[in-house]
Design an enzyme around this catalytic site. Structure first.
Site, PDB file in Angstrom:
ATOM      1  N   VAL A  57       0.855  -1.182   0.000  1.00  0.00           N
ATOM      2  CA  VAL A  57       0.000   0.000   0.000  1.00  0.00           C
ATOM      3  C   VAL A  57       0.890   1.231   0.000  1.00  0.00           C
ATOM      4  O   VAL A  57       1.709   1.424   0.898  1.00  0.00           O
ATOM      5  CB  VAL A  57      -0.937   0.009   1.221  1.00  0.00           C
TER       6      VAL A  57
ATOM      7  N   GLU B 264      18.686 -11.219  23.351  1.00  0.00           N
ATOM      8  CA  GLU B 264      18.383 -12.574  22.912  1.00  0.00           C
ATOM      9  C   GLU B 264      19.340 -13.041  21.818  1.00  0.00           C
ATOM     10  O   GLU B 264      19.787 -14.194  21.814  1.00  0.00           O
ATOM     11  CB  GLU B 264      16.929 -12.637  22.455  1.00  0.00           C
TER      12      GLU B 264
ATOM     13  N   ASP C  38       2.474  -1.431  16.243  1.00  0.00           N
ATOM     14  CA  ASP C  38       3.673  -0.627  16.470  1.00  0.00           C
ATOM     15  C   ASP C  38       3.606   0.749  15.832  1.00  0.00           C
ATOM     16  O   ASP C  38       4.391   1.631  16.199  1.00  0.00           O
ATOM     17  CB  ASP C  38       4.906  -1.351  15.912  1.00  0.00           C
TER      18      ASP C  38
END
Length: 446
Positions: A88, A183, A323
């Protein structure tokens, strides 16, 4: 799906266009299963990506397919859902349509009655986008697979060099000490010191240097102090060198330079052939365009400010979630997007005459967590702090629950069990690409 204004298409069901098939967008689509509406999901990629486990793909622990099921497969049994592979590029709020560049390279216009913007974020290099080539991010499946190639090629290059050149190949810098950085650094340590130790007989993997750098004053800064302290100790035990108060001022193919910070002695240079960027994100460009065209305010980070029902001010037919929005200053993690997606589906169902009015959005904080090593993680669940094995069990339970599809859940558990018991990783194939530009004239292997 092209051409007409939605209101002009008399006699057809209402059309809900969802931009993005991530955590929020997919929950909206699935929440509209069975309603008398046409649900159109538009995404640049044909899969739903479980981003929290990307680092495990990058370190050879999981195959990409386990965390990235195809959207058409996920929605195969939902008869009112359609998938459009494309991007888009613009939203015509007055004409109630989105402009899409589709997979065949053509520009198409898709009308809507309800629009859900759930397009997520893109990596932020804070004005240094030229660093992306030498300090790649980890936002997409392709990013993770490319990083896996890069990491494995670094060890292969180290195996045929000596001295300073070998040290540079065996030095890895992760910029950003949030959950992604922590991580990745922890898993990279496990890869080097457990898995690759038995495979690279010409290397002493104890010589691997992993640097976790951040401009702030703590690892996992959004977490509670006891969890930050536990993480810092655990990183040290894993052999990860944490450097705080360090902001990157330069990145190139041979290393990274850090400027002087409040807690540092001065500028520093680390010679490293592998630098990974985990330092920040910003909303996709579509958010900027929508804000400009609809008059919607944005916060300092560029996130759209929405009403309490997740709609844009003055545009009740346009929702924005995840987000890319600022709603009650919620963190940019999966759980707010998931809850917002489920909520928006209920709002739309109510507008279509199915279901009760859900009222304003209310977030239920289920906690924050991050994994450190195979048997250690930190979790803050409504003020209850878990570390070690208990933290790991909580982390694993949540992540398995959030994965889409029982086959993916079962496969992920099997891979985790294999790595935990044997240390072996079954996904160490280098697909393509080079590790970096090695210096000419290096010492040959013997």
């Amino acid at each position: 799906m092209t051409g007409q204004h939605p209101q002009a298409a008399a006699g057809r069901p209402a059309r809900v266009v969802i931009v993005g098939g991530g955590f929020g967008g997919l929950r909206v689509a699935r929440g509209l299963r069975g309603v008398a509406a046409q649900v159109v999901v538009v995404d640049r990629r044909n899969h739903h990506l479980f981003q929290p486990l990307l680092y495990q793909v990058a370190t050879g622990l999981l195959p990409g397919g386990d965390i990235a099921p195809a959207l058409r497969d996920v929605l195969a049994d939902q008869r009112n859902a359609r998938i459009v592979l494309g991007e888009v590029t613009a939203v015509d709020a007055d004409g109630r349509a989105v402009e899409v560049t589709t997979a065949d390279g053509t520009n198409r216009r898709i009308g809507y009655d309800h629009l859900v913007l759930a397009a997520g974020t893109t990596p932020s290099y804070f004005g240094h986008d030229d660093w992306r080539g030498t300090a790649p991010p980890m936002k997409t499946l392709q990013d993770a697979l490319s990083l896996r190639d890069r990491l494995l090629r670094a060890f292969e290059a180290a195996a045929v060099t000596h001295g300073d050149e070998r040290r540079a190949w065996m030095t890895f810098v992760v910029v950003g000490a949030g959950p992604t950085g922590v991580e990745l650094a922890g898993q990279l340590s496990a890869l080097a010191r457990r898995t690759l130790r038995r495979e690279f007989h010409e290397l002493d993997t104890d010589d691997v240097r992993i640097v976790l750098a951040d401009g702030g004053d703590a690892v996992l800064s959004p977490f509670a102090q006891p969890l930050r302290e536990h993480t810092a100790r655990a990183m040290a035990e894993l052999g990860v060198e944490v450097q705080l108060g360090r902001r990157a001022s330069g990145v190139d193919e041979t290393g990274v330079t850090f400027g002087a910070g409040a807690d540092s002695d001065g500028p520093a240079r680390i010679e490293a052939r592998t630098v990974v960027w985990a330092a920040g994100v910003r909303p996709v460009p579509l958010a900027v365009q929508v804000a400009r065209d609809t008059g919607t305010s944005s916060d300092r980070g560029g996130r759209l400010k929405v009403e309490s029902d997740c709609t844009l001010p003055g545009h009740p037919e346009i929702f924005a979630i995840g987000d890319m929005v600022d709603l009650d200053d919620l963190p940019g993690i999966a759980e707010p997007a998931i809850q917002e997606g489920k909520y928006v589906a209920r709002v739309i169902r109510h507008r279509l005459g199915e279901g009760s009015d859900p009222g304003r959005f209310r977030y239920r904080d289920l906690g924050t967590m991050a994994t450190i090593s195979p048997l250690d993680a930190v979790a803050d669940i409504r003020g209850m702090h878990l570390t070690g094995v208990l933290g790991k069990l909580a982390w694993a339970g949540v992540h398995i629950a959030f994965l889409v599809g029982w086959p993916n859940r079962a496969a992920t558990l099997a891979h985790w069990a294999w790595v935990l018991t044997t240390g072996g990783r079954q996904h160490q194939v280098i697909l393509r690409g080079r590790a970096g530009r090695a210096r000419r004239g290096g010492t040959p292997a013997t």
